[in-house]
Scaffold this motif. Structure first.
Motif, PDB file in Angstrom:
ATOM      1  N   VAL A 139       0.845  -1.201   0.000  1.00 30.41           N
ATOM      2  CA  VAL A 139       0.000   0.000   0.000  1.00 30.41           C
ATOM      3  C   VAL A 139       0.880   1.251   0.000  1.00 30.41           C
ATOM      4  O   VAL A 139       0.638   2.195  -0.763  1.00 30.41           O
ATOM      5  N   LEU A 140       1.909   1.258   0.832  1.00 28.91           N
ATOM      6  CA  LEU A 140       2.823   2.396   0.880  1.00 28.91           C
ATOM      7  C   LEU A 140       3.438   2.670  -0.494  1.00 28.91           C
ATOM      8  O   LEU A 140       3.434   3.808  -0.971  1.00 28.91           O
ATOM      9  N   LEU A 194       0.824   9.870   3.713  1.00 28.95           N
ATOM     10  CA  LEU A 194       2.156   9.262   3.698  1.00 28.95           C
ATOM     11  C   LEU A 194       2.875   9.209   5.039  1.00 28.95           C
ATOM     12  O   LEU A 194       3.370   8.140   5.403  1.00 28.95           O
ATOM     13  N   PRO A 195       2.974  10.291   5.808  1.00 29.61           N
ATOM     14  CA  PRO A 195       3.717  10.176   7.081  1.00 29.61           C
ATOM     15  C   PRO A 195       3.183   9.085   8.010  1.00 29.61           C
ATOM     16  O   PRO A 195       3.959   8.248   8.487  1.00 29.61           O
ATOM     17  N   PRO A 196       1.860   9.021   8.276  1.00 32.08           N
ATOM     18  CA  PRO A 196       1.412   7.932   9.151  1.00 32.08           C
ATOM     19  C   PRO A 196       1.600   6.552   8.511  1.00 32.08           C
ATOM     20  O   PRO A 196       1.896   5.578   9.214  1.00 32.08           O
ATOM     21  N   LEU A 197       1.455   6.464   7.206  1.00 36.32           N
ATOM     22  CA  LEU A 197       1.649   5.187   6.518  1.00 36.32           C
ATOM     23  C   LEU A 197       3.103   4.728   6.615  1.00 36.32           C
ATOM     24  O   LEU A 197       3.384   3.530   6.766  1.00 36.32           O
ATOM     25  N   MET A 198       4.025   5.663   6.566  1.00 41.18           N
ATOM     26  CA  MET A 198       5.439   5.326   6.737  1.00 41.18           C
ATOM     27  C   MET A 198       5.716   4.799   8.143  1.00 41.18           C
ATOM     28  O   MET A 198       6.436   3.813   8.308  1.00 41.18           O
ATOM     29  N   VAL A 199       5.142   5.436   9.147  1.00 37.94           N
ATOM     30  CA  VAL A 199       5.328   4.993  10.533  1.00 37.94           C
ATOM     31  C   VAL A 199       4.731   3.606  10.727  1.00 37.94           C
ATOM     32  O   VAL A 199       5.359   2.717  11.320  1.00 37.94           O
TER      33      VAL A 199
END
Length: 182
Positions: A133-134, A152-157
């Motif tokens: 997904v990312l 993107l930022p929360p998905l990266m975390v």
């Protein structure tokens, strides 16, 4: 039917063959084409699993080819997206390191026991799904799909945390399994 010449194995090999094309498109900044190729890879991944189960074409080779095709595509995409500045290097290094640890552990297990069964764990499946997904969100953003920057930022975390949890899970499970066989 030969273990090699099955439709699911051919679809996995097609996914592996798509990896260089995806890499080239990403390095050229042709995110729309890369997204289309990733979509094709996703469809072949779904079909190979369905066909293997539905038509009893599961094979030992397929149990290695299918996850290998996924890993080649995911890891290549992560590395290239980091190289072109679309993903932070800390995340790319974490994702690659996780898979390196898992593969190294599998080789060590095989050398110790002479056996290896590919058994993706639930944490690993979740981590891989999040990584996919990312990658798709990053590529879609590069292709001009609006409204993805805040995701993107929360998905990266979440991707980072899922990779760490699944990596630790594999180390614990396979260490116990190897110890029980001693």
């Amino acid at each position: 039917m030969s273990d090699v010449l099955t439709v699911p194995n051919a679809l996995s090999m097609l996914r592996i063959a798509l990896v260089p094309a995806v890499v080239v498109m990403l390095t050229r900044g042709e995110f729309g084409t890369a997204l289309a190729l990733c979509f094709i890879a996703g469809v072949t991944d779904a079909f190979d699993g369905f066909i293997a189960r539905r038509f009893n074409q599961q094979s030992r080779l397929g149990s290695f080819l299918d996850p290998a095709a996924d890993k080649f595509l995911v890891l290549s995409s992560v590395i290239v997206l980091a190289a072109v500045g679309r993903l932070p290097w800390w995340l790319a290094v974490t994702l690659v390191t996780r898979d390196f640890v898992i593969v190294s552990g599998a080789i060590a297990f095989w050398l110790r026991t002479g056996r290896l069964e590919m058994e993706p764990s639930l944490p690993s499946k979740v981590s891989t799904a999040i990584q996919i997904v990312l990658i798709l969100v990053v590529i879609a953003q590069g292709a001009g799909v609006a409204g993805l920057r805040r995701v993107l930022p929360p998905l990266m975390v979440v991707s980072f945390l899922a990779a760490v949890v699944s990596g630790v899970h594999y180390v614990v499970v396979w260490t116990r399994k190897a110890a029980s066989m001693s």
